[in-house]
Design an enzyme around this catalytic site. Sequence first.
Site, PDB file in Angstrom:
ATOM      1  N   GLY A 152       0.821  -1.220   0.000  1.00 44.80           N
ATOM      2  CA  GLY A 152       0.000   0.000   0.000  1.00 44.80           C
ATOM      3  C   GLY A 152       0.844   1.255   0.000  1.00 44.80           C
ATOM      4  O   GLY A 152       1.689   1.444   0.845  1.00 44.80           O
ATOM      5  N   THR A 153       0.626   2.140  -0.990  1.00 39.62           N
ATOM      6  CA  THR A 153       1.491   3.310  -1.092  1.00 39.62           C
ATOM      7  C   THR A 153       0.980   4.266  -2.152  1.00 39.62           C
ATOM      8  O   THR A 153       0.040   3.969  -2.870  1.00 39.62           O
ATOM      9  CB  THR A 153       2.912   2.846  -1.466  1.00 39.62           C
ATOM     10  OG1 THR A 153       3.782   3.938  -1.380  1.00 39.62           O
ATOM     11  CG2 THR A 153       2.937   2.326  -2.870  1.00 39.62           C
TER      12      THR A 153
END
Lengths: 231, 237
Positions: free
Chosen positions: A17-18
């Site tokens: 997640g980013t």
Amino acid sequence: MDPVVGPVPLPFPMAHGTTTLAFMFQGGVLAAADTRSSCSGLVACPASQKILPIHSHLVGTTSGTSADCALWKRILSRELRLYQLRYGRRLSTRGAAKLLSHMLHPFKGTELCVAATLCGFSGPSLFYVCSDGTRLEGSLFSVGSGSPYAYSILDQGVRWGLTVEEATSIAREAVYRATHRDAYSGNFVDVYHVTSKGWTRRTREDLKEEYYREKEKRRLERETRGTALSG
Amino acid sequence: MLSAQGFGGPGKMKEYHYAGAVEHKFSPYAFNGGTVLAVAGEDFAIVASDTRLSEGYSIHSRDSPKCYKLTDTTVIGCSGFHGDCLTLTKIIDARLKMYKHSNNKTMTSGAIAAMLSTILYSRRFFPYYVYNIIGGLDEEGKGAVYSFDPVGSYQRDTYKAGGSASAMLQPLLDNQIGFKNMEGVQHLPLTQEKAVQLVKDVFISAAERDVYTGDALRVCVITKDGINEQTIPLRKD
């Protein structure tokens, strides 16, 4: 006794997640990323580094599993250094992208997850490499769970003729909007600028401050609008 | 012949029991609980862990600390699957000896951290189920904490909690040591006495709310004069 065959089901979640982005403009290449490292719901690290310098003229943004990205970037740095020592010249960004892509190929189909953009300054300088085999050249990329939000800001504002300040401002804004809407992005924003002289890093900025500045600005706008209407 | 599955007895709702074959896949992992904490100060580092070893609803041991001394200036805390913790610490000890014999010097904390990252990643597709935190002094004598995930991603921190109660302890440390989310507070540097007291208080709180944490607390304080260990009792329930 049969040996363990096939993937072993893991008892823990991996970090994912980013929001990362990179684009080319007249002043070089700009890369920006958030700093939140999440592990299915828990923020494992609020201040991780997602833009890793590979050598003085090449940085890579990382997205996917933190450990995979960190270790493969390290391996890429080593291979590029060996190339430089063997052949007496630095490998181009295009070559580095192809090298990374070919190194990841034997692991296609495994759970390895690396989605990186390589930002360099030797010829065409922005490439996207992914562990599923994708290797693309381009002038604007955004990778990660927050990328749809970042793309909307970038598509609106990025032009070739931007100054360095304008480009930095757009990159920061794109990451800021993405962190606001995407739960898995947040905390700080890192901005790196790559030119013919090498890469420079902007001081890490806490997006919480930006959020409060914007809230204050909106409050003042509402007040002036309120007094204008009633006056 | 009466089959055990069909025999319900009076009043038992045997028609709702699943009566087919069930496959139980062998899992090579187990979760043995435990919490580890490390704090880095100006000239000291603290690594603390509870000493409970559990599995499911049982406690295997009340005296199984999770801090392992590596060198005179480095201590590692490992929690997760105890089998992998033991093997991993054996491998690290062996690699430390090999380094000492080939390079004629002791590994620094930073070097141990980098080495551990590659050891963990070498098992990327069948990982060591261990959450590691290394605490020690760096080459300049300042406190250093390195925290890892099970596959080798690591970074240097000022403080970190790992293990079963980590999600409870980390926000408390962010507030008390990092002064996060507070306004108008003086940012005083952390003294060794205050840090040890904070660690004790934090573990007492963890033992209240996490079933896998308790029994006793082992605190290792690392300074240039050596490693000082203390054991403090915690809740045994």
